[in-house]
Design a protein around this motif. Structure first.
Motif, PDB file in Angstrom:
ATOM      1  N   TYR A 190     -10.622 -11.064 -36.915  1.00  0.00           N
ATOM      2  CA  TYR A 190     -11.978 -11.156 -37.416  1.00  0.00           C
ATOM      3  C   TYR A 190     -12.177 -12.520 -38.061  1.00  0.00           C
ATOM      4  O   TYR A 190     -11.341 -12.953 -38.849  1.00  0.00           O
ATOM      5  CB  TYR A 190     -12.247 -10.100 -38.500  1.00  0.00           C
ATOM      6  CG  TYR A 190     -12.056  -8.668 -38.077  1.00  0.00           C
ATOM      7  CD1 TYR A 190     -10.792  -8.124 -37.916  1.00  0.00           C
ATOM      8  CD2 TYR A 190     -13.159  -7.838 -37.870  1.00  0.00           C
ATOM      9  CE1 TYR A 190     -10.623  -6.797 -37.545  1.00  0.00           C
ATOM     10  CE2 TYR A 190     -12.994  -6.520 -37.505  1.00  0.00           C
ATOM     11  CZ  TYR A 190     -11.730  -6.009 -37.335  1.00  0.00           C
ATOM     12  OH  TYR A 190     -11.565  -4.688 -36.960  1.00  0.00           O
ATOM     13  N   THR A 191     -13.299 -13.151 -37.793  1.00  0.00           N
ATOM     14  CA  THR A 191     -13.635 -14.333 -38.573  1.00  0.00           C
ATOM     15  C   THR A 191     -14.155 -13.876 -39.935  1.00  0.00           C
ATOM     16  O   THR A 191     -14.569 -12.733 -40.108  1.00  0.00           O
ATOM     17  CB  THR A 191     -14.714 -15.163 -37.872  1.00  0.00           C
ATOM     18  OG1 THR A 191     -15.880 -14.339 -37.694  1.00  0.00           O
ATOM     19  CG2 THR A 191     -14.232 -15.636 -36.516  1.00  0.00           C
ATOM     20  N   ASP A 192     -14.127 -14.759 -40.889  1.00  0.00           N
ATOM     21  CA  ASP A 192     -14.559 -14.400 -42.241  1.00  0.00           C
ATOM     22  C   ASP A 192     -15.999 -13.896 -42.245  1.00  0.00           C
ATOM     23  O   ASP A 192     -16.351 -12.965 -42.976  1.00  0.00           O
ATOM     24  CB  ASP A 192     -14.432 -15.610 -43.173  1.00  0.00           C
ATOM     25  CG  ASP A 192     -12.978 -15.919 -43.496  1.00  0.00           C
ATOM     26  OD1 ASP A 192     -12.704 -17.055 -43.934  1.00  0.00           O
ATOM     27  OD2 ASP A 192     -12.115 -15.038 -43.306  1.00  0.00           O
ATOM     28  N   SER A 193     -16.847 -14.507 -41.412  1.00  0.00           N
ATOM     29  CA  SER A 193     -18.256 -14.124 -41.420  1.00  0.00           C
ATOM     30  C   SER A 193     -18.470 -12.735 -40.832  1.00  0.00           C
ATOM     31  O   SER A 193     -19.470 -12.082 -41.133  1.00  0.00           O
ATOM     32  CB  SER A 193     -19.093 -15.148 -40.653  1.00  0.00           C
ATOM     33  OG  SER A 193     -18.712 -15.168 -39.286  1.00  0.00           O
ATOM     34  N   ALA A 194     -17.555 -12.284 -39.980  1.00  0.00           N
ATOM     35  CA  ALA A 194     -17.723 -10.996 -39.315  1.00  0.00           C
ATOM     36  C   ALA A 194     -17.041  -9.855 -40.069  1.00  0.00           C
ATOM     37  O   ALA A 194     -17.396  -8.683 -39.880  1.00  0.00           O
ATOM     38  CB  ALA A 194     -17.167 -11.064 -37.905  1.00  0.00           C
ATOM     39  N   LYS A 195     -16.089 -10.208 -40.898  1.00  0.00           N
ATOM     40  CA  LYS A 195     -15.321  -9.188 -41.608  1.00  0.00           C
ATOM     41  C   LYS A 195     -16.237  -8.284 -42.412  1.00  0.00           C
ATOM     42  O   LYS A 195     -17.140  -8.746 -43.094  1.00  0.00           O
ATOM     43  CB  LYS A 195     -14.302  -9.855 -42.535  1.00  0.00           C
ATOM     44  CG  LYS A 195     -13.343  -8.895 -43.188  1.00  0.00           C
ATOM     45  CD  LYS A 195     -12.326  -9.652 -44.045  1.00  0.00           C
ATOM     46  CE  LYS A 195     -11.360  -8.687 -44.694  1.00  0.00           C
ATOM     47  NZ  LYS A 195     -10.385  -9.381 -45.558  1.00  0.00           N
TER      48      LYS A 195
END
Length: 114
Positions: A58-63
């Motif tokens: 997961y990217t940080d923005s999607a987490k």
């Protein structure tokens, strides 16, 4: 292999969308499936991925907001997106990897209004 993405559209900030990616090949044979996105004027970036062994990235923005899943019976990969923000506006692409070869679907546009 053909991948057909759908589900994009216009949504207000805070809303949700479910993106789908139908595969012409049995998805259980893929080593990894993923969703990428490309915002206007920016490079394509990985949003989420899931290996055949079940490991997810997961990217940080999607987490905590996005979830990647798959339906083996339907040969379909999903991206559930919640709490959408204007910064999530982009063309979203599904992708699948098999024996180090990447297959891409056409993009589906997601626009999040403020």
């Amino acid at each position: 292999v053909q991948l057909q993405a759908s589900g994009g559209g216009l949504v207000q900030a805070g809303g949700s969308l479910l993106l789908s990616c139908a595969s012409s090949r049995n998805i259980i044979n893929f080593d990894r499936v993923a969703w990428y996105r490309q915002a206007p004027g920016k490079e394509r970036e990985l949003v989420m991925s899931r290996t055949a062994g079940g490991r997810s990235f997961y990217t940080d923005s999607a987490k905590d907001r996005f979830t990647i899943s798959r339906d083996i019976d339907r040969n379909t990969i999903y991206l559930q997106m919640n709490s959408l923000e204007p910064e999530d506006t982009a063309v979203y692409f599904c992708a699948a990897e098999s024996n180090s070869r990447m297959f891409w679907g056409q993009g589906t546009l997601v626009t999040v209004s403020s």
